[in-house]
Write a protein that holds these residues in place. Structure first.
Motif, short mmCIF file in Angstrom:
data_model
loop_
_atom_site.label_atom_id
_atom_site.label_comp_id
_atom_site.label_asym_id
_atom_site.label_seq_id
_atom_site.Cartn_x
_atom_site.Cartn_y
_atom_site.Cartn_z
N ARG A 27 0.78 -1.44 -0.05
CA ARG A 27 0.13 -0.20 -0.32
C ARG A 27 0.67 1.43 0.24
N THR A 33 -3.07 -0.30 -3.71
CA THR A 33 -4.06 -0.17 -2.76
C THR A 33 -5.45 -0.73 -2.43
N GLY A 34 -4.86 -2.02 -3.28
CA GLY A 34 -6.71 -2.77 -3.60
C GLY A 34 -6.38 -4.33 -2.53
N ARG A 36 -6.68 -3.90 1.07
CA ARG A 36 -6.90 -3.07 2.56
C ARG A 36 -6.62 -3.64 3.40
N PHE A 37 -6.32 -2.27 4.54
CA PHE A 37 -6.25 -2.60 6.36
C PHE A 37 -7.68 -2.80 6.49
N ILE A 74 -5.21 -8.12 -5.58
CA ILE A 74 -6.52 -7.94 -6.35
C ILE A 74 -6.21 -7.40 -7.85
N GLU A 75 -5.20 -6.59 -8.01
CA GLU A 75 -5.10 -5.97 -9.49
C GLU A 75 -4.51 -6.68 -10.38
N CYS A 97 -20.88 -1.17 0.62
CA CYS A 97 -19.23 -0.67 0.51
C CYS A 97 -18.11 -0.62 -0.26
N TYR A 99 -15.29 -2.29 0.90
CA TYR A 99 -14.38 -2.67 1.29
C TYR A 99 -13.33 -3.77 1.43
N ALA A 102 -12.19 -6.83 -2.15
CA ALA A 102 -10.75 -7.41 -2.79
C ALA A 102 -11.10 -8.75 -1.97
N GLY B 218 -10.50 -3.83 -7.57
CA GLY B 218 -9.38 -3.08 -7.09
C GLY B 218 -9.34 -1.75 -6.79
N LYS B 219 -9.99 -1.62 -7.52
CA LYS B 219 -9.55 0.25 -8.73
C LYS B 219 -10.23 0.99 -7.74
N ALA B 220 -11.08 0.76 -7.19
CA ALA B 220 -12.41 1.77 -6.22
C ALA B 220 -11.31 2.30 -4.98
N PHE B 222 -10.78 4.52 -1.60
CA PHE B 222 -10.96 4.60 -0.56
C PHE B 222 -10.74 5.55 0.28
N LEU B 224 -8.33 5.48 2.94
CA LEU B 224 -6.90 5.44 2.93
C LEU B 224 -6.32 5.09 1.49
N ASP B 225 -6.61 4.98 0.90
CA ASP B 225 -6.50 4.62 -0.77
C ASP B 225 -5.63 5.94 -1.10
N GLU B 362 -13.16 -0.11 6.81
CA GLU B 362 -12.48 1.23 6.48
C GLU B 362 -12.63 1.87 8.14
N PRO B 363 -11.07 1.78 8.64
CA PRO B 363 -11.39 2.16 9.93
C PRO B 363 -11.13 4.31 10.01
N LEU B 409 -16.75 5.59 0.66
CA LEU B 409 -15.90 5.21 2.14
C LEU B 409 -16.42 3.54 2.42
N GLY B 410 -15.34 2.96 3.49
CA GLY B 410 -15.74 1.45 3.37
C GLY B 410 -15.86 1.43 4.76
N LYS B 437 -0.90 11.03 5.72
CA LYS B 437 -1.94 10.44 5.58
C LYS B 437 -2.63 10.35 7.32
N VAL B 439 -4.07 7.89 9.59
CA VAL B 439 -4.81 5.98 9.94
C VAL B 439 -5.15 5.55 11.36
#
Lengths: 156, 758
Positions: A27, A33-34, A36-37, A74-75, A97, A99, A102, B218-220, B222, B224-225, B362-363, B409-410, B437, B439
């Motif tokens: 990330r 970034t696909g 996720r955390f 995922i990419e 949503c 999130y 992926a 995986g392209k969306a 959010f 955090l991205d 997504e936190p 939004l996650g 950023k 986190v």
């Protein structure tokens, strides 16, 4: 210096803590970034990737342990079966949503690679490590079954 | 003006106004829109003032290629609103969805209310979106009439072109743009809305999710991205107790961690937590891992402050004491005391629901940049205008100098309405003079939430010798959401309007009371808010009444609802979710209809296997009626499986039925999570849970196996759908547990009870 083999490409990263989980290397240093955390301790599956084809939590996998192993994110999902899976996800309008999706898809891809026609129990076993707070489980199950049927049909 | 749709919307052709440069300001036909829903309009005075204050934002443009650009002004957190509202506009426009692109609006009051909360998006903006689309369609039809020199009545837009009926000629939208761009905007009265039979998307199959393909690849994007050039990373160590501050700290080891650059104090709030950061120590560095490692090495001694003795186990006793005495009366009918004294049988029950955390996948997170007296933020926020105002205040900037870009939004569930985390990022960006950023870890999220309130209820009913219900007394107590904004606030009168005051049952003597409780953690709204605990208590109690009367729960419920009528709340103060009483009365007929529908579809009354039972609950919230029949199977080990849930939903006019179904499916899972294991506890003022191993949400293997959603077709004004599915789930499950085991569950979560198969 650590070499990461990701989605068919080699990446050299310098000066990073070998204990850094793959998640953050992907990330923060590779722009992938696909992945996720969600929890940071292998509880939610949002960061699921494939390491040598096996579904793995990137948040728990130190980059220093990767060695020669290859990573798919995922990419990098590209096979026909994987695309059928993604198509099934779109067809069933699974995401809310989005999130966690992926990670869900990465887990489902491994399931179908090992078990092309999973029953409900097999789907439960494979997928219960992946949390979805929006509650899309019913459609995830349906999409996996659709993808299984389509992929099986294509192979015939 | 108020239009044929009842929408407060003003649409103006601004194609030639060079000074207007908005998100879509790139030539073509551009429609400016001003939205004044409800109270905002009243506050602005009569219509005459509007011309002077007209400051439209651009909602819709069509370029010469025919590409239609629509602004999505509400936040996408999973409801599908980024798809559904633009879809309404596109439908009225007769646009082909394949030739529509979306632009996400930043936070700006010109877009009207953007606070994506309260299940309001469709019910507030359905009419406006129709009006905007229909206005543009009318202009394109007029443009075609000019081009052909025919009467406009002979021209009709159809799938991205205008067709001349008599001759069959057609022109594409793009080719009409130069003509339409110079037309006056038609009066609202001259704009014909489609008849529902003409809708191509609304109420039917809808359209594919705007972000669906990006999500599965995986392209969306959010929050955090988001990545900015030269961006630093930050994590904040906060005091485990609300309102605490560092007494002293040692950051030597932190600064020794490779990649860590500095440690920066973040000031906490003064007075009330509101939307301010809770304060703490930020570790800044080159990537997430470095700052997390640095934070682990930080040594802090905290001054914990006034909430350090908060213990949720002891607090439960306080709440229970509170509801055993008379509280502030918020609804009164007849004379409950006399009726209870005269009752042949009285029934009493006490209920308890713990704190909950939102735990979006997504936190909270945000990226901020401050430079040249301006601040730019990218964040997953439900309320970009609140974020803008809060950031402006914290940085001493004017709101116009703060831009809030809204990412996907996650998950939100109400957590991301509160911009504390956005203010944190902005404050840090200002201090370190670099983009940052921020986190939040999962532990930060679970331990520093705006929690769903902990509550107790005490219900009392009186029955006469014939088993008829003669008295209903409901008492509730919980720290109110108001305590987050005013620590002295202890009475949640507003929350009592979510399932206490608006109780629909036909009883001659009713009294509803609210007790006092102090907040010791930040209290916020979580998906369906106080309806969660009030529906649990009310629908559980109704089931207890059925048992006491010796009636089947379905027969009892229909009997208590009585004949079809609009419920008279006896003059109680009641907000009705902002809906007018005329458009949205509390209708016992709609209650009864969804109850019958859910019962019928679930096979109510048919035999089930051993250890199994069905439970029924119904609740109206956010102007939507939802009845649930839950089926449970209690395992030998006392754990619960949920083979099936039937949900019957009357939400008025449906816009995107598939997304309504999805919201209900999700609500069943959200409700199951809170019913089965949802519990946040505090000890020594600190939250005891921290991640998904101790704050568990339901996984696929324990989720309802089949959720069947039955939608009522209706052309009544739309109600909400994001939240109303949640409240009836927990009581339906617990009533099913009673049916399966004979054990009455009066507190959540179910995991705290030792269940045995009967």
């Amino acid at each position: 210096m650590v070499t990461l083999r990701i989605n068919g490409r080699e990446h050299q990263l310098d000066g990073l803590d070998p204990e850094m989980p793959l998640l953050w290397a992907l990330r923060d240093h590779l722009g992938l970034t696909g992945t996720r955390f969600g929890c940071g301790k292998g509880q939610c599956g949002a960061c699921t990737i494939h390491v040598d084809g096996k579904a793995t939590r990137a948040c728990m996998y130190p980059i220093g342990s990767l060695g020669e192993r290859t990573v798919t994110t995922i990419e990098g999902l590209a096979s026909q079966a994987d695309q059928a899976l993604q198509d099934a996800w779109v067809e069933h309008q699974v995401p809310q949503c989005g999130y966690c999706q992926a990670g869900q898809i990465m887990t489902a891809a491994e399931l179908l690679a090992n078990n092309p026609t999973p029953d409900d129990e097999a789907i439960d076993t494979a997928m219960s490590g992946n949390l979805c707070r929006c509650g899309t489980y019913q459609r995830i199950r349906a999409a996996i079954k659709t993808a299984a049927i389509k992929t099986a049909g294509a192979k015939r | 003006m108020t239009t044929a749709t009842g929408a407060d919307v003003r649409v103006v052709n601004v194609s030639r106004r060079d000074l207007l440069k908005g998100l879509l300001g790139a030539g073509g036909l551009v429609l400016g829109v001003q939205l004044f829903p409800g109270a905002a309009r009243a506050a602005m005075g009569a219509g005459g003032a509007l011309a002077e204050t007209f400051a439209p934002d651009l909602f819709l443009s069509i370029d010469a290629s025919g590409l239609v650009s629509i602004v999505a002004h509400r936040s996408e957190m999973g409801t599908g609103i980024r798809t559904s509202l633009p879809m309404v506009l596109a439908d009225e426009l007769e646009a082909d969805w394949e030739r529509v692109t979306l632009t996400q609006a930043p936070g700006d009051a010109a877009y009207g209310d953007q606070n994506t909360d309260g299940s309001r998006s469709v019910r507030q903006f359905f009419g406006a979106m129709r009006q905007i689309g229909a206005t543009a369609r009318t202009m394109l039809e007029s443009a075609a009439a000019r081009a052909w020199n025919v009467d406009a009545s002979e021209c009709a837009a159809q799938n991205h072109e205008v067709v001349h009926g008599p001759s069959g000629r057609s022109i594409g939208f793009g080719d009409l743009v130069p003509i339409a761009a110079v037309l006056d905007t038609p009066d609202a009265a001259a704009v014909r809305l489609k008849d529902p039979s003409e809708w191509r998307y609304i109420g039917g199959k809808g359209v594919p999710l705007a972000d669906g393909r990006d999500i599965v690849t995986g392209k969306a994007g959010f929050g955090l991205d988001v990545v900015l050039e030269g961006m630093k990373f930050a994590t904040i160590e906060r005091c485990p107790v609300l309102g605490g501050a560092p007494k002293s700290f040692d950051d030597a080891e932190t600064l020794a961690v490779p990649g860590v650059e500095r440690v920066v104090p973040v000031p906490g709030y003064q007075g009330a937590p509101a939307f301010s950061p809770v304060g703490g120590l930020a570790v800044i560095g080159r990537d997430t891992w470095s700052v997390l490692q640095g934070r682990n090495a930080l040594e802090v001694e905290w001054e914990e402050g006034e909430h350090a003795s908060y213990d949720s186990r002891l607090f439960r006793r306080d709440l229970e004491r509170e509801v055993r005495k008379t509280g502030q009366v918020v609804r009164n009918r007849g004379d409950v005391d006399t009726a209870l004294a005269a009752a042949d049988t009285t029934l009493e029950a006490e209920y308890y629901c713990p704190h909950l955390a939102h735990a979006p996948m997504e936190p909270p997170c945000a990226v901020a940049r401050v430079a040249d007296g301006k601040c730019e933020v990218w964040a997953p926020t439900q309320s970009p205008q609140t974020a803008r105002a809060s950031v402006a205040q914290a940085l001493g900037l004017r709101p116009v100098d703060v831009t809030i870009h809204v990412t996907l939004l996650g998950g939100g569930f109400g957590r991301k309405s509160k911009p504390d985390y956005i203010v944190e990022a902005a404050v840090l960006a200002a201090v370190i003079e670099a983009p940052v950023k921020l986190v939040w870890t999962r532990e930060d999220d679970i331990r520093h939430d705006y929690y769903h309130s902990v509550s107790a209820q005490h219900y009392t009913a009186g029955l006469d010798a014939d088993g008829k219900l003669t008295a209903w007394r409901a008492r509730t107590a919980f720290p109110p959401i108001g305590s987050t904004f005013n620590p002295a606030s202890q009475l949640g009168i507003g929350e009592a309007g979510q399932g206490v005051i608006d109780m629909p049952y036909d009883v001659p003597n009713i009294r509803c009371e609210v007790g006092a409780a102090q907040g010791h953690v930040r209290i916020g709204w979580l998906r369906s808010v106080a309806n969660v605990y009030h529906a649990f208590a009310c629908s559980s109690f109704v089931d207890e009444i059925a048992h006491a009367r010796g009636l089947d729960p379905l027969d009892n419920l229909l009997d208590l609802l009585g004949p079809q009528q609009h419920v008279d709340l006896d003059g109680a103060r009641y907000g009705n979710y902002g809906g007018s009483p005329a458009d949205h009365p509390i209708d016992t007929g709609r209650f009864a209809h969804v109850v019958r529908l859910a019962a019928e579809k679930s096979g109510w009354g048919t035999a089930l296997g051993p250890g199994r039972g069905r439970g029924l609950a119904v609740h109206r919230s956010f102007l939507c009626y939802v009845a649930v029949v839950a089926q449970v199977e209690v395992q030998d080990d006392g754990s619960i499986l949920i083979p099936r849930i039937d949900m019957a939903v009357d939400a008025g006019q449906l816009i995107h039925p598939d997304r309504v179904v999805a919201q209900m499916e999700g609500a069943a899972v959200f409700g199951a999570s809170l019913a089965l294991t949802g519990e946040i506890t505090a000890k020594g003022g600190a939250i005891e849970q921290g991640n998904f191993d101790d704050y568990t949400i339901v996984r696929m293997n324990r989720a309802p196996r089949e959720v069947a959603v039955h939608l009522v077709e209706s052309h009544r004004p739309p109600g909400g759908v994001g939240e109303p599915g949640v409240p009836p789930i927990a009581p339906a499950l617990c009533n099913a547990v009673f049916a399966a085991t004979g054990q009455r569950i009066r507190s959540l979560p179910l995991s705290r009870h030792d269940l045995k198969r009967s």
